[in-house]
Design a protein around this motif. Structure first.
Motif, PDB file in Angstrom:
ATOM      1  N   PRO A  55      37.189  52.520  36.544  1.00 35.48           N
ATOM      2  CA  PRO A  55      38.395  51.550  36.774  1.00 35.48           C
ATOM      3  C   PRO A  55      38.237  50.847  38.014  1.00 35.48           C
ATOM      4  O   PRO A  55      39.461  50.051  38.343  1.00 35.48           O
ATOM      5  N   GLY A  56      37.495  50.726  38.944  1.00 33.42           N
ATOM      6  CA  GLY A  56      37.538  50.176  40.199  1.00 33.42           C
ATOM      7  C   GLY A  56      38.009  48.692  40.192  1.00 33.42           C
ATOM      8  O   GLY A  56      38.885  48.229  40.838  1.00 33.42           O
ATOM      9  N   PHE A  57      37.233  47.849  39.408  1.00 32.43           N
ATOM     10  CA  PHE A  57      37.435  46.555  39.392  1.00 32.43           C
ATOM     11  C   PHE A  57      38.763  46.112  38.791  1.00 32.43           C
ATOM     12  O   PHE A  57      39.480  45.387  39.152  1.00 32.43           O
ATOM     13  N   SER A  58      38.861  46.837  37.490  1.00 36.69           N
ATOM     14  CA  SER A  58      40.201  46.684  36.953  1.00 36.69           C
ATOM     15  C   SER A  58      41.427  46.812  37.640  1.00 36.69           C
ATOM     16  O   SER A  58      42.332  46.069  37.679  1.00 36.69           O
ATOM     17  N   ALA A  59      41.301  47.988  38.527  1.00 38.03           N
ATOM     18  CA  ALA A  59      42.449  48.464  39.278  1.00 38.03           C
ATOM     19  C   ALA A  59      42.682  47.343  40.231  1.00 38.03           C
ATOM     20  O   ALA A  59      43.955  47.046  40.757  1.00 38.03           O
ATOM     21  N   LEU A  60      41.530  46.909  40.851  1.00 35.20           N
ATOM     22  CA  LEU A  60      41.617  45.879  41.917  1.00 35.20           C
ATOM     23  C   LEU A  60      42.139  44.461  41.578  1.00 35.20           C
ATOM     24  O   LEU A  60      43.167  44.007  42.249  1.00 35.20           O
TER      25      LEU A  60
END
Length: 279
Positions: A55-60
């Motif tokens: 989820p790192g990129f989508s959360a960012l």
């Protein structure tokens, strides 16, 4: 550095949207994260459907989209350009850590003349770029800890490894393919690790990473048991593609660097050579 920034900023200014189909999927995940408030379901449109992805990129991009009030496509493109700039900067820092600023400039140039970074950027492999930033930082902190033995570098290395895990699963596997064999071969290199340093790299670093990402792992615990089958298979023809996609020129330069590194029994060279053999 300003030239590199302009080089990666140009596509952001020229193209109305990111190229490649991956950006559409990442934008969709980011929009669901912002509107649905979850990292593992297709809410608010299909809240009963679960998905498993780092989820790192989508959360960012969801956070930046919410705060900056600009299009999701613009946020993605801008974040990816910044990641590319950071990767060139980290390549310089990596070379400077290994020897001096001259090697740092050479490694930054190598990052640019190999077409892999540019093709990943233009083909919208944005989660890969984000994970590579953290993977590069992880290697820098790990090698620095091996040389200086500072606990802060050990902790930072573990956190960077955790950041790789929540950024891109493929890069996590690729990093493990290099890191695990290196733990066995680093005894042949210089500086030779102490037993205490080796044990620190073997246990606390992965443990710190797992603790850092444990809230996310706990939230997706019911999805982890699902059968995940890779659509890819090992094939020698992948070597040809890897060489072509990296721009060909970088390959003989890498081989020359490997020969020099092996003669000096450099730890970074042992890591890189083992990485290529396993991959």
């Amino acid at each position: 550095l300003a030239f590199v920034a302009l080089f990666f900023l140009a596509p952001v200014l020229v193209f109305p949207v990111p190229l490649g189909t991956d950006a559409q999927g990442f934008g969709y995940l980011g929009l669901m994260t912002r509107l649905g408030g979850t990292l593992s379901t297709l809410a608010p449109w299909q809240p009963s459907v679960d998905y498993l992805y780092a989820p790192g990129f989508s959360a960012l991009i969801a956070y930046l989209n919410q705060q900056l009030r600009v299009g999701m496509h613009e946020v993605q493109f801008a974040v990816a350009a910044i990641c590319c700039l950071l990767l060139v900067w980290l390549a310089y820092d990596f070379g400077s850590e290994l020897r001096d600023k001259r090697l740092g400039r050479a490694m930054a140039l190598a990052m640019l003349i190999g077409t892999g970074l540019l093709s990943a950027f233009l083909d919208s492999h944005f989660t890969t770029l984000l994970a590579l930033v953290f993977a590069f930082a992880f290697l820098i902190y790990t090698l620095r800890f091996l040389r200086e033995g500072k606990p802060a570098d050990l902790i930072a290395g573990g956190l960077m490894l955790g950041a790789v895990i929540i950024s891109h699963p493929d890069t996590t596997i690729i990093l493990a393919l290099g890191y695990v064999p290196w733990l066995g071969t680093m005894w042949l290199g210089k500086p030779r690790p102490t037993l205490r340093a080796w044990l620190a790299l073997l246990i606390p670093v992965p443990l710190i990473a797992l603790v850092a990402v444990s809230p996310w792992l706990w939230s997706i615990r019911e999805l982890l048991g699902a059968d995940i089958v890779s659509p890819f298979s090992r094939d020698l023809s992948h070597w040809r593609l890897m060489i072509l996609y990296q721009g060909i020129l970088i390959v003989p330069l890498a081989l020359l660097g490997a020969l020099v590194g092996i003669r000096q029994r450099d730890q970074a060279a042992l890591l890189s050579i083992g990485w290529v053999i396993v991959a």
